[in-house]
Design a protein around this motif. Structure first.
Motif, PDB file in Angstrom:
ATOM      1  N   VAL A  72       0.838  -1.204   0.000  1.00 31.56           N
ATOM      2  CA  VAL A  72       0.000   0.000   0.000  1.00 31.56           C
ATOM      3  C   VAL A  72       0.869   1.249   0.000  1.00 31.56           C
ATOM      4  N   ASP A  73       1.925   1.278   0.802  1.00 32.09           N
ATOM      5  CA  ASP A  73       2.823   2.435   0.823  1.00 32.09           C
ATOM      6  C   ASP A  73       3.478   2.656  -0.532  1.00 32.09           C
ATOM      7  N   GLN A  76       0.873   4.073  -2.877  1.00 40.45           N
ATOM      8  CA  GLN A  76       0.568   5.462  -2.525  1.00 40.45           C
ATOM      9  C   GLN A  76       1.671   6.390  -3.023  1.00 40.45           C
ATOM     10  N   ASP A  80       1.174   9.453  -5.690  1.00 40.73           N
ATOM     11  CA  ASP A  80       1.627  10.817  -5.410  1.00 40.73           C
ATOM     12  C   ASP A  80       2.578  11.313  -6.493  1.00 40.73           C
TER      13      ASP A  80
END
Length: 99
Positions: A72-73, A76, A80
């Motif tokens: 997930v990181d 993300q 971004d």
């Protein structure tokens, strides 16, 4: 008690409270006859005792949660990065050269 089917094909429902059933009677235009259906309640929430012991409680391991967090990181960070506007590049126009 016999009730004639609605020849428009509309679904007719007949609740039978004493037997805990609902009967359905639509007119089938293709076959030219009435069709019958019976609906009865089903208790799907009841689980036999021996199956309750076998199911147990399933939890994700801490390692699985850490792997999921890393994925997930990473996603993300990629989102971004894609949201940031790209650097503006100026393309030379051959027609406007002052040579």
């Amino acid at each position: 008690m016999g009730i004639a089917a609605d020849f428009s094909g509309a679904l007719m429902l007949f609740p039978d409270i004493t037997h805990n059933r609902v009967y359905m009677k639509p007119w089938n235009m293709q076959t030219g006859s009435a069709e019958f259906g019976e609906f009865a309640p089903v208790n799907s929430m009841a689980v036999p005792e021996n199956q309750q012991e076998q199911q147990g409680t399933a939890f994700a391991s801490l390692q699985d949660l850490q792997i999921l967090k890393d994925v997930v990181d990473k996603l993300q960070a990629e989102i971004d990065r894609l949201k940031k506007p790209a650097g503006k590049t100026v393309k030379k126009n051959d027609a406007s050269n002052d040579e």
